[in-house]
Design a protein around this motif. Structure first.
Motif, PDB file in Angstrom:
ATOM      1  N   THR A  49       0.937   7.670 -12.086  1.00  0.00           N
ATOM      2  CA  THR A  49       1.301   7.264 -10.712  1.00  0.00           C
ATOM      3  C   THR A  49       0.821   5.859 -10.404  1.00  0.00           C
ATOM      4  O   THR A  49       0.873   5.412  -9.304  1.00  0.00           O
ATOM      5  CB  THR A  49       0.632   8.227  -9.698  1.00  0.00           C
ATOM      6  N   GLY A  50       0.240   5.195 -11.429  1.00  0.00           N
ATOM      7  CA  GLY A  50      -0.236   3.828 -11.139  1.00  0.00           C
ATOM      8  C   GLY A  50      -1.652   3.669 -11.667  1.00  0.00           C
ATOM      9  O   GLY A  50      -2.118   4.465 -12.460  1.00  0.00           O
ATOM     10  N   THR A  66       5.872  -3.513  -0.817  1.00  0.00           N
ATOM     11  CA  THR A  66       5.730  -3.199  -2.251  1.00  0.00           C
ATOM     12  C   THR A  66       4.265  -3.054  -2.647  1.00  0.00           C
ATOM     13  O   THR A  66       3.896  -2.127  -3.359  1.00  0.00           O
ATOM     14  CB  THR A  66       6.375  -4.304  -3.113  1.00  0.00           C
ATOM     15  N   ASP A  91      -0.200   3.240  -1.780  1.00  0.00           N
ATOM     16  CA  ASP A  91       0.480   4.290  -2.561  1.00  0.00           C
ATOM     17  C   ASP A  91       0.970   3.750  -3.903  1.00  0.00           C
ATOM     18  O   ASP A  91       1.091   4.496  -4.873  1.00  0.00           O
ATOM     19  CB  ASP A  91       1.690   4.838  -1.777  1.00  0.00           C
ATOM     20  N   ASN A  92       1.264   2.454  -3.930  1.00  0.00           N
ATOM     21  CA  ASN A  92       1.708   1.863  -5.208  1.00  0.00           C
ATOM     22  C   ASN A  92       0.542   1.327  -6.025  1.00  0.00           C
ATOM     23  O   ASN A  92       0.742   0.655  -7.037  1.00  0.00           O
ATOM     24  CB  ASN A  92       2.708   0.726  -4.934  1.00  0.00           C
ATOM     25  N   SER A 134       5.335  -7.364  -8.129  1.00  0.00           N
ATOM     26  CA  SER A 134       4.591  -6.195  -8.635  1.00  0.00           C
ATOM     27  C   SER A 134       4.721  -6.079 -10.155  1.00  0.00           C
ATOM     28  O   SER A 134       3.740  -5.826 -10.863  1.00  0.00           O
ATOM     29  CB  SER A 134       5.110  -4.926  -7.955  1.00  0.00           C
TER      30      SER A 134
END
Ligand code: GZL
Length: 337
Positions: free
Chosen positions: A42-43, A72, A76-77, A300
């Motif tokens: 998830t990152g 972006t 959450d990212n 990103s």
């Protein structure tokens, strides 16, 4: 990067500094870069801290650019974003970058107001082992390694596209009296668009550029300068306006004098924001050269590649279109800014 695989990405200060060719002696060690940043499905398991210095909020385009990056680089990212609006002052950007350095962020992203004046502060970021991404506009620095990567529109190509449209639709042998609203003085956007435009236009002696003057990419200044142009010159044939906000101001000035934009004066604009594309559809603007503000996802991707030491291109121009009555309808609904 394979899904489901865990990557342990050690970003060591020494490795990071070596990859930026920094001499180890006397440099600020960045303890953040001794953390292990683990790539998960998830990152990252550590938030990537990003310092983002935005030059201001002068135009619809700029606001869309800011939103794209903020939407972006979210928690959450996997990001911790520190945002600063420099309100059109280079000294505010320099202060913000120094603050990001002192906070030991993982990456610095900034849209430089102008091309010159960045060598000292970018050397400080380099010495601290912090990669720097320029977004949208570009800088002139003596040591190119001070900028890790750039992503944005190809301004010179945009300027060429405008002149080529004129050549095709107005004719290179047609006597034309032209005025130009240029953008913020010293910005790579204004410099590039002007360079590209002249690269084509200077070959056509029938084209007479009456005057070029900066409207600083704002609606108010664009209207003010267009009023000056209209008072100074009879029979202007073409307005080249280096962004839509200045175009909106120029159109107001024209209509207040009973001049029909897009007919009495041909209008070439840049950015292609929704309000301008509606004017292209309605015939008020004859051609709008796109410059995409939606740089968040590209930034990103660059951050990820830089931090995991994967291949990335130093220069990343984005694809951009040219809008006229012939093609604009198909894009209006999807334009979000
Ligand atoms: C272009 C960008 C310019 C836009 C203007 O990439 O730097 O700055 O054309 C904005 O709208 O103000």
């Amino acid at each position: 990067m394979g899904i489901g695989t865990r990557r342990r990405i050690k970003v060591q200060a020494a490795t990071l500094m070596m990859s930026f060719g920094v001499l180890l002696s006397g440099c600020i060690r960045n303890p953040l870069h001794e953390n292990e940043i683990t790539q998960t499905e998830t990152g990252f398991d550590h938030l990537i801290s990003v310092g983002f210095s935005q030059l201001g909020s002068e135009s619809v385009w700029r606001s869309a650019n800011t939103v794209s990056i903020q939407d972006t680089l979210t928690r959450d990212n996997g990001y911790f974003l520190i945002y600063n609006n420099a309100r059109q002052k280079q000294e505010n950007q320099i202060k913000a970058i120094r603050s990001f350095i002192s906070q030991r962020v993982d990456v610095i992203v900034f849209s430089p107001l102008t091309e010159e004046g960045w060598d000292t502060v970018l050397q400080e970021a380099f010495d601290a082992g912090i990669p720097v991404i320029t977004s949208d506009r570009q800088v002139h620095v003596a040591k190119e390694e001070l900028v890790t990567a750039w992503v944005g529109g190809d301004m010179e190509l945009e300027g060429e596209k405008a002149a080529l449209w004129m050549q095709e639709h107005l004719g290179e042998k047609t006597p034309l009296d032209i005025v130009v609203l240029t953008g913020t003085e010293g910005s790579s956007a204004a410099e590039g668009r002007s360079k590209g435009f002249h690269k084509v236009a200077d070959a056509f002696p029938a084209w007479n550029i009456l005057e070029e003057k900066s409207g600083d990419f704002t609606m108010a200044k664009g209207k003010e300068i267009m009023e000056e142009f209209l008072s100074s010159y009879e029979g202007i044939d073409v307005l080249v306006s280096q962004n839509d906000d200045m175009t909106f101001g120029a159109i107001e000035a024209m209509e207040e004098r009973g001049i029909v934009p897009g007919q009495d004066i041909t209008i070439i604009s840049f950015d292609a924001v929704k309000k301008a594309l509606e004017m292209v559809r309605d015939g008020k603007i004859n051609v709008d050269v796109e410059c995409s503000p939606l740089l968040g996802p590209d930034i990103s991707r660059l951050i990820t590649a830089i931090l995991q030491k994967e291949h990335f291109e130093k220069d990343n121009p984005v694809e951009e279109l040219v809008f006229t009555k012939d093609n604009v309808e198909a894009y209006l609904d999807s334009r979000t800014y």
